[in-house]
Design a protein around this motif. Structure first.
Motif, mmCIF file in Angstrom:
data_model
loop_
_atom_site.group_PDB
_atom_site.id
_atom_site.type_symbol
_atom_site.label_atom_id
_atom_site.label_comp_id
_atom_site.label_asym_id
_atom_site.label_seq_id
_atom_site.Cartn_x
_atom_site.Cartn_y
_atom_site.Cartn_z
ATOM 1 N N VAL A 95 25.191 23.628 -60.019
ATOM 2 C CA VAL A 95 24.091 23.993 -59.122
ATOM 3 C C VAL A 95 24.445 23.521 -57.705
ATOM 4 O O VAL A 95 24.874 22.377 -57.530
ATOM 5 C CB VAL A 95 22.767 23.358 -59.584
ATOM 6 C CG1 VAL A 95 21.659 23.586 -58.562
ATOM 7 C CG2 VAL A 95 22.373 23.912 -60.945
ATOM 8 N N PRO A 96 24.268 24.376 -56.696
ATOM 9 C CA PRO A 96 24.655 23.984 -55.338
ATOM 10 C C PRO A 96 23.923 22.732 -54.859
ATOM 11 O O PRO A 96 22.735 22.530 -55.159
ATOM 12 C CB PRO A 96 24.249 25.195 -54.493
ATOM 13 C CG PRO A 96 24.263 26.346 -55.442
ATOM 14 C CD PRO A 96 23.813 25.781 -56.757
ATOM 15 N N LEU A 97 24.613 21.882 -54.138
ATOM 16 C CA LEU A 97 23.986 20.726 -53.510
ATOM 17 C C LEU A 97 22.967 21.230 -52.495
ATOM 18 O O LEU A 97 23.260 22.153 -51.730
ATOM 19 C CB LEU A 97 25.054 19.873 -52.818
ATOM 20 C CG LEU A 97 24.655 18.447 -52.420
ATOM 21 C CD1 LEU A 97 24.388 17.597 -53.657
ATOM 22 C CD2 LEU A 97 25.753 17.809 -51.568
ATOM 23 N N PRO A 98 21.765 20.674 -52.454
ATOM 24 C CA PRO A 98 20.735 21.156 -51.530
ATOM 25 C C PRO A 98 21.187 21.110 -50.076
ATOM 26 O O PRO A 98 22.026 20.293 -49.695
ATOM 27 C CB PRO A 98 19.563 20.198 -51.779
ATOM 28 C CG PRO A 98 19.788 19.665 -53.150
ATOM 29 C CD PRO A 98 21.276 19.581 -53.317
ATOM 30 N N SER A 99 20.609 21.989 -49.275
ATOM 31 C CA SER A 99 21.032 22.125 -47.880
ATOM 32 C C SER A 99 20.826 20.846 -47.081
ATOM 33 O O SER A 99 21.630 20.540 -46.195
ATOM 34 C CB SER A 99 20.285 23.286 -47.216
ATOM 35 O OG SER A 99 18.881 23.085 -47.263
ATOM 36 N N ASP A 100 19.761 20.090 -47.374
ATOM 37 C CA ASP A 100 19.550 18.858 -46.610
ATOM 38 C C ASP A 100 20.656 17.844 -46.890
ATOM 39 O O ASP A 100 21.096 17.109 -45.991
ATOM 40 C CB ASP A 100 18.172 18.253 -46.887
ATOM 41 C CG ASP A 100 17.934 17.951 -48.365
ATOM 42 O OD1 ASP A 100 18.730 18.415 -49.205
ATOM 43 O OD2 ASP A 100 16.955 17.242 -48.668
ATOM 44 N N ALA A 101 21.147 17.826 -48.125
ATOM 45 C CA ALA A 101 22.246 16.926 -48.461
ATOM 46 C C ALA A 101 23.542 17.392 -47.807
ATOM 47 O O ALA A 101 24.308 16.582 -47.266
ATOM 48 C CB ALA A 101 22.414 16.853 -49.982
ATOM 49 N N ILE A 102 23.786 18.698 -47.853
ATOM 50 C CA ILE A 102 24.963 19.259 -47.183
ATOM 51 C C ILE A 102 24.942 18.887 -45.711
ATOM 52 O O ILE A 102 25.962 18.453 -45.140
ATOM 53 C CB ILE A 102 24.988 20.791 -47.338
ATOM 54 C CG1 ILE A 102 25.283 21.188 -48.785
ATOM 55 C CG2 ILE A 102 26.000 21.419 -46.384
ATOM 56 C CD1 ILE A 102 26.708 20.986 -49.213
ATOM 57 N N ASN A 103 23.786 19.033 -45.094
ATOM 58 C CA ASN A 103 23.686 18.757 -43.655
ATOM 59 C C ASN A 103 23.894 17.286 -43.332
ATOM 60 O O ASN A 103 24.418 16.944 -42.267
ATOM 61 C CB ASN A 103 22.333 19.233 -43.129
ATOM 62 C CG ASN A 103 22.234 20.754 -43.104
ATOM 63 O OD1 ASN A 103 23.247 21.441 -43.022
ATOM 64 N ND2 ASN A 103 21.017 21.278 -43.194
ATOM 65 N N GLU A 104 23.487 16.400 -44.223
ATOM 66 C CA GLU A 104 23.739 14.966 -44.008
ATOM 67 C C GLU A 104 25.238 14.686 -43.921
ATOM 68 O O GLU A 104 25.711 13.991 -43.008
ATOM 69 C CB GLU A 104 23.131 14.143 -45.155
ATOM 70 C CG GLU A 104 21.640 13.914 -45.070
ATOM 71 C CD GLU A 104 21.163 12.965 -46.158
ATOM 72 O OE1 GLU A 104 21.840 11.922 -46.369
ATOM 73 O OE2 GLU A 104 20.143 13.255 -46.806
ATOM 74 N N ILE A 105 25.969 15.208 -44.890
ATOM 75 C CA ILE A 105 27.414 14.994 -44.898
ATOM 76 C C ILE A 105 28.062 15.683 -43.706
ATOM 77 O O ILE A 105 28.928 15.112 -43.027
ATOM 78 C CB ILE A 105 28.011 15.515 -46.221
ATOM 79 C CG1 ILE A 105 27.407 14.753 -47.410
ATOM 80 C CG2 ILE A 105 29.530 15.399 -46.218
ATOM 81 C CD1 ILE A 105 27.738 15.348 -48.759
ATOM 82 N N PHE A 106 27.627 16.884 -43.441
ATOM 83 C CA PHE A 106 28.146 17.699 -42.339
ATOM 84 C C PHE A 106 27.977 16.982 -41.003
ATOM 85 O O PHE A 106 28.902 16.899 -40.184
ATOM 86 C CB PHE A 106 27.389 19.022 -42.356
ATOM 87 C CG PHE A 106 27.930 20.098 -41.461
ATOM 88 C CD1 PHE A 106 29.217 20.570 -41.612
ATOM 89 C CD2 PHE A 106 27.130 20.675 -40.488
ATOM 90 C CE1 PHE A 106 29.703 21.590 -40.820
ATOM 91 C CE2 PHE A 106 27.601 21.686 -39.696
ATOM 92 C CZ PHE A 106 28.895 22.151 -39.858
ATOM 93 N N GLU A 107 26.793 16.444 -40.792
ATOM 94 C CA GLU A 107 26.487 15.746 -39.544
ATOM 95 C C GLU A 107 27.302 14.453 -39.433
ATOM 96 O O GLU A 107 27.792 14.093 -38.363
ATOM 97 C CB GLU A 107 24.993 15.427 -39.489
ATOM 98 C CG GLU A 107 24.451 15.156 -38.101
ATOM 99 C CD GLU A 107 23.972 16.402 -37.386
ATOM 100 O OE1 GLU A 107 23.801 16.343 -36.156
ATOM 101 O OE2 GLU A 107 23.774 17.437 -38.033
ATOM 102 N N ASP A 108 27.464 13.778 -40.552
ATOM 103 C CA ASP A 108 28.195 12.520 -40.557
ATOM 104 C C ASP A 108 29.668 12.741 -40.214
ATOM 105 O O ASP A 108 30.274 11.979 -39.453
ATOM 106 C CB ASP A 108 28.071 11.861 -41.938
ATOM 107 C CG ASP A 108 28.117 10.341 -41.869
ATOM 108 O OD1 ASP A 108 28.083 9.802 -40.752
ATOM 109 O OD2 ASP A 108 28.178 9.703 -42.924
ATOM 110 N N VAL A 109 30.257 13.785 -40.784
ATOM 111 C CA VAL A 109 31.652 14.112 -40.480
ATOM 112 C C VAL A 109 31.815 14.381 -38.989
ATOM 113 O O VAL A 109 32.769 13.916 -38.348
ATOM 114 C CB VAL A 109 32.113 15.330 -41.321
ATOM 115 C CG1 VAL A 109 33.463 15.851 -40.841
ATOM 116 C CG2 VAL A 109 32.199 14.961 -42.798
#
Length: 517
Positions: free
Chosen positions: A455-469
């Motif tokens: 199941v895809p990781l939720p968008s808010d979680a994706i954005n957390e990692i994305f922003e951190d990178v």
């Protein structure tokens, strides 16, 4: 202080999984100020800091509008779509670029691993390409193909020499959307048929006809743009119904089990059956074309079973259609092993569309086809004011020279394979990294809630990692139907030090998220 990069660059580094087993080994703590030390804005947990590879170029000071004013104008005077597609909660305000590096208006340096969406092929402001552009600017900026000027013919000959027979006739456009739009028109004219098939999850552009080809609801509008366009199940061997551990032409395979006998792929058979059902139920007996990206780009670096395109091409031609390879993101050596993505599938299409990396970010596209298909197009009149103008052709010609002289295709193969292999180690370490795939420097990392469900990781979680990178100094992209896949498609000039820096940052960002969770 222990410097992780001296160890990562040692001849004994490969295969040392302990690098990722201890995050402390992969970090160098902040010991002073300066651009070489950049930290995440995430406050909890306190991030470890990684040393960005050196760069001799110093950015010019920015003296323009304030960030607040720039953002306000973007909101008020630019179409709302401009803000809708703006990356990050805290946008990056880019001021300058050089090769694989970008600087923001504050002078912070970023490693660019998205290249303006896989567009900056040979590096930002590449000196060789810049010199060619400046030379042409001093001679002739623009005229059109109603006249004969050397640059168009010279580049047409150079470009088509890199494609197999009979793909030797080119028409220049300004973008990939234009190229695919035109390819669809040419296919319908040549075959006398109307219906076209694409793969689900595909992206072929934003023009009216190209939007019809695109199979992703995020890019659809409630207007009649899809007439005659149909799609078949995407043979995604990770997320799809079928797939195994030997399906892909990639250094990294899925973790799904595979019971296929040697030389036979059951997943390929099942996805081909889905295409045959589309033929039986959805389209007339004769069709115009099949569009396929050798590796899906916006769809999230999706790869197919090894013989899927070859078998599909045969079925499509039996239905009277022509086969079109969309090389907008995969062309010009990015996949490493071949100059064109379709070559990795052991096929020769009837038409190839290209853009993005063709001119390193200068607006340009092209459709290359056979003399026979091109002749059908010549029955009417079609004119493109800017397509293949002198400046575009001079820049694109220099790009081809630079790819060859700097051995960038080989670099894609070497650095890309290294990145894929190391990312696979992170996949094995973290349950939320479901899949690592790609070829050369066309890479996708699909994030999931867990490997069992996929199941895809939720968008808010994706954005957390994305922003951190991003906050730690690396720019990557996102893709997939659910925005669940990180896309890594950098300028083709990145090196192993850059790869190590990203790997350490990405590992840290995932670890940060896991600890917060």
């Amino acid at each position: 202080m222990y410097n992780v990069f001296s160890r990562l660059n040692s001849p004994h580094m490969l295969g040392k999984t302990d690098i990722w087993n201890s995050v402390e080994v992969c970090a160098k703590f902040l010991t002073g100020g300066g651009v070489l030390h950049q930290k995440s804005a995430v406050k909890h947990p306190s991030p470890l800091l990684h040393e960005i590879p050196p760069c001799d170029v110093k950015p010019e000071p920015y003296h323009g509008m304030s960030k607040q004013d720039l953002l306000e104008i973007r909101k008020q005077n630019c179409n709302p779509m401009t803000m809708k597609v703006t990356y990050y909660k805290k946008p990056v305000f880019i001021n300058q670029g050089y090769m694989q590096w970008l600087w923001d208006v504050d002078g912070k340096r970023y490693l660019d691993l998205f290249a303006g969406v896989a567009t900056v092929s040979v590096g930002h402001c590449n000196p060789k390409v810049r010199e060619a552009a400046e030379k042409q600017l001093g001679r002739l900026w623009h005229t059109t193909s109603i006249y004969v000027y050397p640059q168009l013919q010279e580049y047409a000959e150079k470009l088509t020499s890199l494609l197999p027979d009979p793909l030797k006739v080119v028409y220049f456009t300004n973008s990939g959307s234009e190229a695919n739009d035109l390819a669809l028109l040419m296919a319908r004219l040549h075959t006398g048929n109307f219906d076209v098939i694409t793969l689900r999850g595909s992206y072929h552009g934003g023009s009216p006809q190209a939007t019809g080809l695109t199979s992703n609801s995020h890019y659809k509008y409630p207007i009649p743009s899809s007439l005659g366009c149909h799609n078949t199940m995407c043979p995604d061997v990770f997320r799809g119904l079928w797939g195994g551990s030997h399906c892909r032409d990639s250094p990294v395979q899925t973790i799904r089990e595979c019971s296929c006998s040697s030389g036979h792929c059951q997943a390929n058979d099942m996805y081909l059956n889905e295409l045959k059902e589309v033929f039986d139920t959805t389209v007339p007996n004769q069709i115009a074309a099949f569009f396929g990206e050798p590796i899906q780009g916006v769809g999230g670096a999706v790869q197919y079973p090894k013989n899927y395109l070859k078998d599909t091409y045969q079925l499509v031609r039996e239905k009277g259609g022509i086969c079109i390879a969309d090389e907008v993101q995969t062309g010009f050596g990015r996949t490493g092993s071949h100059f064109w993505g379709f070559e990795g599938h052991n096929v020769i299409p009837d038409m190839v569309t290209m853009a993005k990396g063709i001119a390193n970010g200068f607006p340009m596209g092209a459709v290359v086809t056979t003399a026979e298909i091109a002749k059908s197009f010549a029955k009417g009149v079609h004119f493109n004011t800017f397509g293949g103008n002198p400046l575009a052709c001079a820049i694109a010609s220099s790009v081809l020279d630079t790819i060859k002289e700097d051995r960038l295709q080989e670099n894609c193969d070497q650095v890309g394979t290294y990145l894929l292999t190391e990312l696979a180690k992170l996949r094995d370490k973290y349950d939320i990294i479901g899949d690592v795939r790609g070829k050369g420097l066309q890479i996708g990392v699909e994030m999931v809630q867990d490997k069992v469900s996929r199941v895809p990781l939720p968008s808010d979680a994706i954005n957390e990692i994305f922003e951190d990178v991003k906050d730690m100094g690396v720019l990557i992209g996102k893709g997939g139907l659910y925005g669940q896949t990180f896309r890594i498609k950098p300028p083709m000039c990145i090196n192993k030090d850059d790869a190590d820096f990203f790997l350490a940052i990405f590992n840290q960002a995932v670890l940060n998220y896991m600890e917060r969770r």
